[in-house]
Write a protein that holds these residues in place. Structure first.
Motif, PDB file in Angstrom:
ATOM      1  N   VAL A 156     -11.294 -29.614  -2.382  1.00 16.41           N
ATOM      2  CA  VAL A 156     -11.614 -28.512  -3.278  1.00 16.41           C
ATOM      3  C   VAL A 156     -10.681 -27.349  -2.951  1.00 16.41           C
ATOM      4  CG1 VAL A 156     -14.026 -29.201  -3.535  1.00 16.41           C
ATOM      5  CG2 VAL A 156     -13.398 -27.571  -1.741  1.00 16.41           C
ATOM      6  N   HIS A 157     -10.493 -26.460  -3.928  1.00 14.67           N
ATOM      7  CA  HIS A 157      -9.601 -25.316  -3.742  1.00 14.67           C
ATOM      8  C   HIS A 157     -10.353 -24.077  -3.273  1.00 14.67           C
ATOM      9  CE1 HIS A 157      -7.771 -27.885  -6.948  1.00 14.67           C
ATOM     10  NE2 HIS A 157      -6.734 -27.765  -6.149  1.00 14.67           N
ATOM     11  N   LEU A 158     -11.614 -23.954  -3.721  1.00 13.95           N
ATOM     12  CA  LEU A 158     -12.460 -22.821  -3.381  1.00 13.95           C
ATOM     13  C   LEU A 158     -13.841 -23.339  -3.001  1.00 13.95           C
ATOM     14  CD1 LEU A 158     -11.593 -20.752  -6.567  1.00 13.95           C
ATOM     15  CD2 LEU A 158     -10.956 -20.001  -4.282  1.00 13.95           C
ATOM     16  N   GLY A 159     -14.558 -22.594  -2.176  1.00 18.62           N
ATOM     17  CA  GLY A 159     -15.896 -23.048  -1.809  1.00 18.62           C
ATOM     18  C   GLY A 159     -16.754 -21.931  -1.258  1.00 18.62           C
ATOM     19  N   VAL A 160     -18.063 -22.051  -1.478  1.00 16.19           N
ATOM     20  CA  VAL A 160     -19.037 -21.085  -0.970  1.00 16.19           C
ATOM     21  C   VAL A 160     -19.789 -21.710   0.197  1.00 16.19           C
ATOM     22  CG1 VAL A 160     -21.172 -19.825  -1.466  1.00 16.19           C
ATOM     23  CG2 VAL A 160     -19.355 -19.941  -3.195  1.00 16.19           C
ATOM     24  N   THR A 161     -19.725 -21.069   1.349  1.00 18.85           N
ATOM     25  CA  THR A 161     -20.464 -21.531   2.523  1.00 18.85           C
ATOM     26  C   THR A 161     -20.560 -20.383   3.516  1.00 18.85           C
ATOM     27  OG1 THR A 161     -20.629 -23.305   4.183  1.00 18.85           O
ATOM     28  CG2 THR A 161     -18.432 -22.424   3.746  1.00 18.85           C
ATOM     29  N   GLY A 162     -21.233 -20.606   4.632  1.00 19.73           N
ATOM     30  CA  GLY A 162     -21.380 -19.562   5.634  1.00 19.73           C
ATOM     31  C   GLY A 162     -20.142 -19.433   6.512  1.00 19.73           C
ATOM     32  N   GLN A 163     -19.891 -18.225   6.981  1.00 18.36           N
ATOM     33  CA  GLN A 163     -18.779 -18.013   7.903  1.00 18.36           C
ATOM     34  C   GLN A 163     -18.965 -18.822   9.179  1.00 18.36           C
ATOM     35  OE1 GLN A 163     -19.575 -13.755   7.588  1.00 18.36           O
ATOM     36  NE2 GLN A 163     -17.391 -13.404   7.283  1.00 18.36           N
ATOM     37  N   ASP A 164     -20.224 -18.987   9.603  1.00 21.23           N
ATOM     38  CA  ASP A 164     -20.490 -19.772  10.808  1.00 21.23           C
ATOM     39  C   ASP A 164     -20.068 -21.217  10.627  1.00 21.23           C
ATOM     40  OD1 ASP A 164     -22.737 -19.768   8.910  1.00 21.23           O
ATOM     41  OD2 ASP A 164     -23.743 -21.073  10.333  1.00 21.23           O
ATOM     42  N   MET A 165     -20.308 -21.784   9.438  1.00 17.47           N
ATOM     43  CA  MET A 165     -19.947 -23.171   9.159  1.00 17.47           C
ATOM     44  C   MET A 165     -18.435 -23.376   9.237  1.00 17.47           C
ATOM     45  SD  MET A 165     -22.710 -25.024   8.228  1.00 17.47           S
ATOM     46  CE  MET A 165     -24.357 -24.822   7.570  1.00 17.47           C
ATOM     47  N   VAL A 166     -17.697 -22.466   8.598  1.00 20.64           N
ATOM     48  CA  VAL A 166     -16.241 -22.591   8.572  1.00 20.64           C
ATOM     49  C   VAL A 166     -15.656 -22.430   9.966  1.00 20.64           C
ATOM     50  CG1 VAL A 166     -14.122 -21.406   7.842  1.00 20.64           C
ATOM     51  CG2 VAL A 166     -15.872 -21.987   6.157  1.00 20.64           C
ATOM     52  N   GLN A 167     -16.081 -21.392  10.676  1.00 21.63           N
ATOM     53  CA  GLN A 167     -15.491 -21.140  11.987  1.00 21.63           C
ATOM     54  C   GLN A 167     -15.845 -22.212  13.009  1.00 21.63           C
ATOM     55  OE1 GLN A 167     -15.512 -17.086  13.458  1.00 21.63           O
ATOM     56  NE2 GLN A 167     -15.678 -16.266  11.388  1.00 21.63           N
ATOM     57  N   GLU A 168     -16.992 -22.880  12.819  1.00 19.64           N
ATOM     58  CA  GLU A 168     -17.366 -23.956  13.716  1.00 19.64           C
ATOM     59  C   GLU A 168     -16.654 -25.259  13.374  1.00 19.64           C
ATOM     60  OE1 GLU A 168     -19.113 -26.262  16.675  1.00 19.64           O
ATOM     61  OE2 GLU A 168     -19.034 -24.076  16.479  1.00 19.64           O
ATOM     62  N   LYS A 169     -16.485 -25.558  12.100  1.00 20.91           N
ATOM     63  CA  LYS A 169     -16.040 -26.882  11.692  1.00 20.91           C
ATOM     64  C   LYS A 169     -14.553 -27.009  11.397  1.00 20.91           C
ATOM     65  CE  LYS A 169     -20.522 -28.331   9.891  1.00 20.91           C
ATOM     66  NZ  LYS A 169     -21.246 -29.036   8.822  1.00 20.91           N
ATOM     67  N   VAL A 170     -13.861 -25.878  11.203  1.00 14.12           N
ATOM     68  CA  VAL A 170     -12.437 -25.936  10.860  1.00 14.12           C
ATOM     69  C   VAL A 170     -11.616 -25.327  11.991  1.00 14.12           C
ATOM     70  CG1 VAL A 170     -10.661 -25.308   9.189  1.00 14.12           C
ATOM     71  CG2 VAL A 170     -13.007 -25.753   8.407  1.00 14.12           C
ATOM     72  N   PRO A 171     -10.912 -26.155  12.763  1.00 13.04           N
ATOM     73  CA  PRO A 171     -10.072 -25.625  13.845  1.00 13.04           C
ATOM     74  C   PRO A 171      -9.002 -24.678  13.290  1.00 13.04           C
ATOM     75  CG  PRO A 171     -10.327 -28.008  14.027  1.00 13.04           C
ATOM     76  CD  PRO A 171     -10.870 -27.624  12.686  1.00 13.04           C
TER      77      PRO A 171
END
Length: 226
Positions: free
Chosen positions: A65-80
């Motif tokens: 996907v090009h854009l997405g809605v999620t929590g900052q915690d999810m992104v910072q934890e799951k994306v190195p």
């Protein structure tokens, strides 16, 4: 076609749709309850993809996907190295939660991260083992502890309700997301020091992404930014 992922269900989806509507983006859910699909009536070059908020960071990272809605915690934890791959398009003003360290309420004279390092050292000296911290947020918790020179700890995975693991003697303390702290108090825990991360629902975009129509993506992002 621009692919835009939003949460597939629950309060987060409802708040996301309301937020988009307030910015002139008309979302229409499928009339069939079991069908995870939706459309944007006034942006025909944008395809809505419905998935769990926990899946969206990986979908962004992999380019599905090009854009997405999620929590900052999810992104910072799951994306190195997330900031080199993704950008924050807009903070949405809901879905607030803090990632915190929580210790037993009975631990007297333990008030901040510096006290915790001493507790870990004493625990290792007495038991010969590292103090166990149960969490679903290994990357963020480990990074925070190392940056604050805490040693003699062991992160262990929490699959269920993290707040209950101390009472069950699975771990000595936890690192978890909380909105009000009420569940922690109910489980005889208290927050230690400042949060590791203050999080909220956010629109993320892949950096330097290639789409068929860059102008359409730019126009849509302007609407998201309000």
């Amino acid at each position: 076609m621009i692919k835009f992922a939003i949460p597939s269900k629950g309060r987060l989806q409802e708040d996301t749709i309301s937020w988009l509507t307030a910015r002139g983006i008309d979302v229409a859910r499928s009339s069939r309850d079991r069908e995870y699909s939706a459309t944007i009536a006034n942006f025909t070059d944008v395809e809505l993809v419905l998935m769990s908020a926990g899946e969206i960071p990986q979908a962004l990272n992999e380019g599905r996907v090009h854009l997405g809605v999620t929590g900052q915690d999810m992104v910072q934890e799951k994306v190195p190295n997330w900031s080199s791959r993704l950008s924050e398009v807009a903070h949405m003003g809901f879905g607030f939660a803090d990632l915190v360290l929580a210790i037993p309420a009975s631990w007297e004279d333990v008030y901040d991260i510096f006290d915790l390092d001493a507790v870990c050292a004493d625990f290792r000296k007495v038991t010969g083992k590292r103090l166990r911290i149960a969490t679903k947020y290994h990357r963020l918790t480990g990074q925070f502890l190392r940056e604050n020179d805490v040693t003699n700890f062991q992160l262990i995975d929490s699959q269920g309700a993290t707040e209950g693991v101390v009472a069950n003697e699975y771990a000595e303390m936890i690192s978890d997301i909380t909105s009000t702290g009420a569940t922690l108090v109910a489980n005889h825990l208290r927050i230690l020091g400042e949060p590791i991360l203050r999080s909220q629902a956010t629109v993320f975009a892949r950096k330097a992404d290639l789409v068929d129509d860059a102008a359409a993506l730019e126009t849509f992002v302007k609407h998201l930014k309000g």
